[in-house]
Design a protein around this motif. Sequence first.
Motif, PDB file in Angstrom:
ATOM      1  N   ARG A   1      -5.892   3.889  -8.403  1.00 22.63           N
ATOM      2  CA  ARG A   1      -7.204   4.367  -8.848  1.00 22.63           C
ATOM      3  C   ARG A   1      -7.643   3.647 -10.131  1.00 22.63           C
TER       4      ARG A   1
ATOM      5  N   GLU B   1      -3.728   3.930   7.274  1.00 22.64           N
ATOM      6  CA  GLU B   1      -3.688   3.301   5.952  1.00 22.64           C
ATOM      7  C   GLU B   1      -4.980   2.547   5.670  1.00 22.64           C
TER       8      GLU B   1
ATOM      9  N   ARG C   1       0.276   4.249  -2.717  1.00 22.44           N
ATOM     10  CA  ARG C   1      -0.043   5.632  -2.341  1.00 22.44           C
ATOM     11  C   ARG C   1       0.927   6.612  -3.003  1.00 22.44           C
TER      12      ARG C   1
ATOM     13  N   GLU D   1      -0.523   6.873  -6.838  1.00 23.60           N
ATOM     14  CA  GLU D   1      -1.950   6.638  -6.606  1.00 23.60           C
ATOM     15  C   GLU D   1      -2.759   6.434  -7.879  1.00 23.60           C
TER      16      GLU D   1
ATOM     17  N   TYR E   1      -7.621   5.102   4.778  1.00 20.21           N
ATOM     18  CA  TYR E   1      -7.336   5.627   3.429  1.00 20.21           C
ATOM     19  C   TYR E   1      -7.834   4.673   2.354  1.00 20.21           C
ATOM     20  N   PHE E   2      -7.443   3.400   2.459  1.00 20.98           N
ATOM     21  CA  PHE E   2      -7.799   2.458   1.395  1.00 20.98           C
ATOM     22  C   PHE E   2      -9.297   2.189   1.352  1.00 20.98           C
TER      23      PHE E   2
ATOM     24  N   LEU F   1     -11.143   5.141  -0.170  1.00 16.70           N
ATOM     25  CA  LEU F   1     -10.904   5.277  -1.611  1.00 16.70           C
ATOM     26  C   LEU F   1     -11.648   4.186  -2.385  1.00 16.70           C
TER      27      LEU F   1
ATOM     28  N   ILE G   1       0.825  -1.208   0.000  1.00 15.82           N
ATOM     29  CA  ILE G   1       0.000   0.000   0.000  1.00 15.82           C
ATOM     30  C   ILE G   1       0.857   1.255   0.000  1.00 15.82           C
ATOM     31  N   ARG G   2       2.067   1.181   0.556  1.00 12.87           N
ATOM     32  CA  ARG G   2       2.945   2.352   0.555  1.00 12.87           C
ATOM     33  C   ARG G   2       3.309   2.759  -0.866  1.00 12.87           C
TER      34      ARG G   2
END
Length: 560
Positions: free
Chosen positions: A361, A390, A354, A357, A393-394, A397, A350-351
């Motif tokens: 997406r 995190e 991000r 991004e 965030y995920f 999104l 995930i780092r």
Amino acid sequence: MTELRGVGIGLGVAQGPVARMAEPSPAPSDAPSALSADEETARVTEAVAAVARELEKRGALAGGAAKDVLEAQAMMAEDPSLEAEVATRLSSGKTAEWAVFDAFASFRDMLSAMGGYLGERAADLDDVAQRVIAHLRGVPAPGVPDPGHPFILVAKDLAPADTALLDLDKVLALITTEGGPTSHTAILAREKSIVAVVGVQGAKDLVEGETVIVDAAGGVVTTEPSDADLARAQNRADARASAASAPITPGALADGTAVPLLANLGSPKGAAEAVELGAEGVGLFRTEFLFLSSSSAPTVEQQRESYSALLAAFPGKKVVVRVLDAGADKPLPFLNDAHEENPALGLRGIRALRASEDILREQLTALAQADAATSADLWVMAPMVATVEETEYFVALAKDYGIKTAGVMVEVPSSALLADRVLAHADFASIGTNDLTQYTMAADRLLGSVAAFQDPWHPAVLRLIREVGDAGAMHGRPVGICGEAAADPLLAVVLVGLGATSLSMAPTAIADVRASLLEHTTQDARRIAEAALGANDATSARDAARVASRTPEAAHAAAN
């Protein structure tokens, strides 16, 4: 009779005479070549190309995970950097054989020092070099022996090229002196349903032709077995074969508690076989296959096509898709190919997403479109989540893009320890036991020298899994297991006892895990899990669980 212990893969049992893998060919001489540099270069070019094509051919025949491994080896054989290293040695008057030997060894040492994914590739270099040198010498490459009858194969470890095309009519079982439950040999043996016990140090003393029993369920190799031992082993093998041919039923414990058994897949091609083997859905779909073989990110249209093919194979069933898990340990030029000293602890998962991004997406867009066009129950999760932030965030999104069920993978101890807070935001958690074990034990899971630490049976790992299971129960959130641990039939019972609500594995492991679950109730599973948690190390935990898996009365008698 002597019992040699290691790590068993699956529940199988086999018996037969030992045949040992040939030792590697001796190193070439450093004497000057009698041929010109151009002549030696032509020999190397032809030999490398021949070996690369042979590896690709073996991969195409084997399919599955083996295909990916062998194609990577073929690319490695023709790597321009290696070619330049060989050329340097040839220009100084060396033979083709010595130039290949020395250049590959130098490259191997460099990769070993880097660790991580690239460190794992170092072991494969030795196999490629042996094959090229054998071709130059005009002799067969060291490989699986053929004594002319069925046999138990004993080796230090197996190269992927050998494991991929084992003749299962001849090779009754595998015994290796090295490797652990997540080694290439273990993974490919599990995929092919080969009886195997790995990491058996005492196997180096097994004699060619002697009869042994290989008991994967017990992680034991028995030497000098009696006729009664052989008869019992055969009865077990026959009973297992009979159970495997029984009608497929959903995963469940003996008291009827449902435990869905799902498949780990690396591409849509494996979907049909997974369904045939009894998979009730997909617990881990790895999307890396779309990215790793490309110099640029796949388009939304390309991704949607692949995701739609997968989802269409599981109408009405749960399909858990992991967004791209790549980064410094699997460098991608369009994501992050910067060198890192310790890539396992770097910009990955995930780092990395991000930091780029737009790739995340686009992947969520393609997944949402595929979901809208099919009837599967799509769940999407993020890899390598380490914090609550995190998670927030995920999930936010993913919801923005229309993903109805968004969760996280628990592979980092921090997310396990904060699972109560993580699962306050995520719809579900899926525990990746391979990485969770690696980070808990501070032992690179791709490094052979610390393979003994890479054991999900360790009580420290089991405690973290219990934290996630308890958090899932508190919030009413599903907790799945998608690491190699789920394919271990006895450990699968322990995982359910720790709170796992579903198990995902290589499809060939489903039958054994289903059979194991059906032998125990929910109360049994919790009792067996507690026995494992009470141990001090992985071996003791496995032994304690094995004893506790008997009836309570038998377990009490064995303990006393």
